[in-house]
Scaffold this active site. Structure first.
Site, mmCIF file in Angstrom:
data_model
loop_
_atom_site.group_PDB
_atom_site.id
_atom_site.type_symbol
_atom_site.label_atom_id
_atom_site.label_comp_id
_atom_site.label_asym_id
_atom_site.label_seq_id
_atom_site.Cartn_x
_atom_site.Cartn_y
_atom_site.Cartn_z
ATOM 1 N N ARG A 43 -14.959 39.138 34.851
ATOM 2 C CA ARG A 43 -14.138 39.080 33.715
ATOM 3 C C ARG A 43 -13.773 41.491 33.875
ATOM 4 N NH1 ARG A 43 -14.060 36.484 29.042
ATOM 5 N NH2 ARG A 43 -13.477 35.155 30.229
ATOM 6 N N ARG A 67 -13.621 42.186 22.355
ATOM 7 C CA ARG A 67 -13.368 41.615 24.374
ATOM 8 C C ARG A 67 -11.804 42.394 24.684
ATOM 9 N NH1 ARG A 67 -14.755 36.786 25.374
ATOM 10 N NH2 ARG A 67 -17.203 35.990 24.266
ATOM 11 N N LYS A 104 -17.962 36.400 20.016
ATOM 12 C CA LYS A 104 -17.049 37.214 20.328
ATOM 13 C C LYS A 104 -15.845 37.762 18.783
ATOM 14 C CE LYS A 104 -14.766 33.527 21.744
ATOM 15 N NZ LYS A 104 -14.175 32.227 22.719
ATOM 16 N N LYS A 162 -11.899 39.265 18.866
ATOM 17 C CA LYS A 162 -10.556 39.481 19.685
ATOM 18 C C LYS A 162 -9.304 40.448 18.274
ATOM 19 C CE LYS A 162 -11.183 35.468 22.589
ATOM 20 N NZ LYS A 162 -10.749 34.288 23.267
ATOM 21 N N CYS A 200 -6.157 26.723 30.933
ATOM 22 C CA CYS A 200 -7.227 27.696 31.821
ATOM 23 C C CYS A 200 -7.966 27.154 33.247
ATOM 24 C CB CYS A 200 -7.974 27.351 30.064
ATOM 25 S SG CYS A 200 -8.829 25.449 31.212
ATOM 26 N N CYS A 230 -15.817 26.351 35.295
ATOM 27 C CA CYS A 230 -16.261 26.141 33.579
ATOM 28 C C CYS A 230 -17.149 25.387 33.647
ATOM 29 C CB CYS A 230 -14.575 26.154 33.053
ATOM 30 S SG CYS A 230 -15.127 25.790 31.089
ATOM 31 N N CYS A 243 -10.979 21.426 27.616
ATOM 32 C CA CYS A 243 -11.743 20.999 26.734
ATOM 33 C C CYS A 243 -11.252 22.235 24.754
ATOM 34 C CB CYS A 243 -12.996 21.868 27.078
ATOM 35 S SG CYS A 243 -13.066 23.670 26.441
ATOM 36 N N CYS A 262 -9.028 28.841 25.837
ATOM 37 C CA CYS A 262 -8.452 30.168 26.836
ATOM 38 C C CYS A 262 -7.226 30.433 26.735
ATOM 39 C CB CYS A 262 -8.946 29.467 27.575
ATOM 40 S SG CYS A 262 -11.118 29.358 27.628
#
Length: 569
Positions: free
Chosen positions: A76, A145, A207, A209, A428, A434, A473, A477
């Site tokens: 990514r 990110r 993470k 964002k 996603c 994944c 899931c 995302c």
């Protein structure tokens, strides 16, 4: 900055002994006996922009053949604000065909992912990305990110200024270890020891964002981010930003202590205060975030566990000044405007639907080839949106016919077949790559949307957009908990159905039915859509309708997300 403690989770210990994110990555890359990297290194490579995965479609077959999983990597990139030149587009296209699976994927955070990258191709891929003037540093991992922002092409001057802030914030919060340059770009090792002035040797607990939005469009879903800046402008003059904190989408099935949360607006800052606010908000999460229970290590839980008053006091103390009171800001939608639009400067912008973000050549649409040809003649730039779409930006009046010719030749706009429902949906990746996926998403949603399109047409709602989100899931995302209708994978062919988010991205949805298949989903949605067609008020969106008539209770705060589940009237 926190010191490592015995009760910290395993990832914290891996970071602590990693020598500023080097670990044994070099040794893992040199090991040709396996397509994988060492277990500890799988945590560290995220900071360098990539995840280890395997082709789950082949798992059973390879296990039967007593072969290791078909290991590969997802890479990514870091692309603040989602803007790139035509020459960069051509370079990334070539990289996809040389070192990955021949496709590009636009993410929900305005950047690209490469899929199907084998271990031996990681270094040449990242070197080619560097040659294009880009990188993958911080594309993943426990750091800030990719910083995202509005892609509104109409108010060109304001957009340009906001886009500049995505770069400034991204660079200010970038991790500083030389490990990236040493491992991937043949930089020299040794010299002065590394030091992370912001992150320390432990980096963040999870993470982080950041998003910037320009009202009235909330196409960056600013409230879904740990830190949001909502632009306050007088015409094209940027006055400053309302500051939103504590957004986040992920949750864990069966664990009510985890939940999605929308950001809370805590004040207003001037442009010259943005970098300080960003740095100190991250500093608070670095110092107080949960490093024991990784499932509750996001900033949203730090806020809810300590309270907003505590956070304001801590932030103001670190800043040395108090944020001003928030200014009025009203959002009216969070989708993209498709087709040709003209900016304030007279230039044209073409927004194209990239269904679920996948750029490839399909049977009825030569998307990747067509965009490659377009990049060869385009003199403006490309902008990625947070809804996984693409804007061919800054097209001069004289160049517009040439662009349109290529659009028609390669069916880049779907030949007018893209419905309002399809334009407002996203998914996603999920299967086959994944490792967290429990059900299909990207491969399943297009066909499912086709079935819902028939229902919408039958109800007389052909031109009505409903925000639909699907993930394989419960993680965030595709920001599923902001869908007016949303699905999270529970098992192969089974999903949780959520209803009731707002069209403007400022109210979460709530679980309506759990672990149901397509037949049950359609049995629920078909009469609901027809009822919406018959009983909606003028201008009322679907998410607001299902709340107003009592089909679902609204989720007013993230910590109440699990209450009154399935409370249909």
């Amino acid at each position: 900055m926190p010191e490592i403690q015995p009760d910290f989770n395993d990832v914290e210990h891996i970071k602590s002994r990693s020598n500023y994110l080097r670990g044994t990555i070099a040794e893992s890359l040199a090991d040709r006996a396996t397509g994988a990297v060492a277990d500890d290194d799988t945590q560290l490579t995220k900071f360098h922009g990539f995840y280890q995965q395997d082709d789950r479609d082949l798992r059973a077959e390879r296990k039967q053949q007593k072969l290791e999983p078909h290991y590969q990597f997802m890479v990514r990139l870091r692309l603040p604000g989602g803007v790139l030149t035509a020459s960069q587009w051509l370079a990334l296209d070539e990289i996809a065909r040389t070192y990955a699976n021949g496709t590009l994927r636009v993410t929900t955070r305005q950047t690209f992912q490469y899929h199907g990258v084998f271990k031996e191709h990681l270094k040449p891929l990242l070197q080619a990305v560097d040659a294009a003037g880009l990188d993958a540093k911080g594309g993943c991992g426990d750091v800030n990110r990719n910083v995202v922002a509005n892609t509104n092409p109409h108010r060109s001057r304001l957009h340009a200024e906001v886009h500049d802030w995505t770069h400034r914030v991204s660079e200010h919060l970038l991790w500083r270890s030389k490990a990236y340059e040493e491992l991937w770009l043949d930089g020299e090792s040794g010299g002065e020891p590394d030091h992370e002035p912001l992150y320390g040797s432990q980096y963040l607990p999870r993470k982080f964002k950041i998003a910037i939005a320009i009202p009235p469009e909330n196409d960056s879903d600013v409230y879904a981010n740990d830190l949001g800046f909502i632009a306050i402008a007088d015409g094209d003059e940027l006055l400053g930003f309302n500051v939103s904190v504590g957004g986040g989408m992920g949750a864990t099935y069966g664990d009510p202590a985890t939940y999605p949360r929308l950001g809370s607006v805590i004040g207003f800052c001037t442009p010259d205060q943005v970098l300080a606010v960003s740095e100190h908000v991250i500093g608070i999460q670095r110092d107080y975030g949960d490093r024991v229970n990784r499932k509750r290590a996001r900033f949203k839980y730090t806020l809810d566990d300590n309270g907003l008053d505590w956070f304001r006091d801590e932030l103001n103390n670190r800043l040395g000044f108090s944020l001003e009171a928030p200014r009025e800001a009203i959002f009216t939608g969070n989708g993209d405007r498709f087709g040709w639009t003209q900016g304030d400067d007279g230039r044209w912008h073409l927004t194209l639907l990239i269904e679920n973000g996948r750029i490839a050549d399909f049977e009825h649409q030569q998307l990747m080839t067509g965009l490659r040809e377009l990049a060869g003649v385009h003199r403006g730039e490309f902008r990625l949106t947070c809804n996984q779409n693409l804007i061919v930006a800054n097209v001069e009046e004289a160049d517009r016919p040439a662009v349109q010719t290529l659009v028609d030749q390669y069916n880049l706009d779907g030949g007018g077949s893209q419905t309002a429902l399809r334009q407002a949906a996203m998914a996603c990746v999920a299967f086959p790559t994944c490792g967290l996926a429990m059900a299909e998403s990207e491969r399943y949603l297009p066909g499912f949307i086709g079935k819902l399109d028939a229902v919408m047409a039958d109800a007389g709602l052909d031109d009505k957009a409903i925000v639909i989100r699907m993930t394989g899931c419960p993680n965030g995302c595709a920001r599923p908990y902001l869908g007016e209708i949303a699905f999270t994978g529970k098992a192969p062919g089974k999903y949780n159905l959520y209803l009731g988010a707002s069209f403007t991205g400022d109210r979460l949805n709530k679980l309506y039915r759990e672990n149901i298949g397509e037949d049950e989903i359609m049995a629920e949605l078909v009469p609901m859509i027809h009822r919406y067609a018959a009983e909606r008020e003028p201008g009322e969106h679907f998410g607001d309708f299902v709340v107003r008539v009592g089909i679902i209770h609204p989720t007013l705060e993230g910590r109440f997300f699990h209450e009154d589940v399935g409370d249909a009237a």
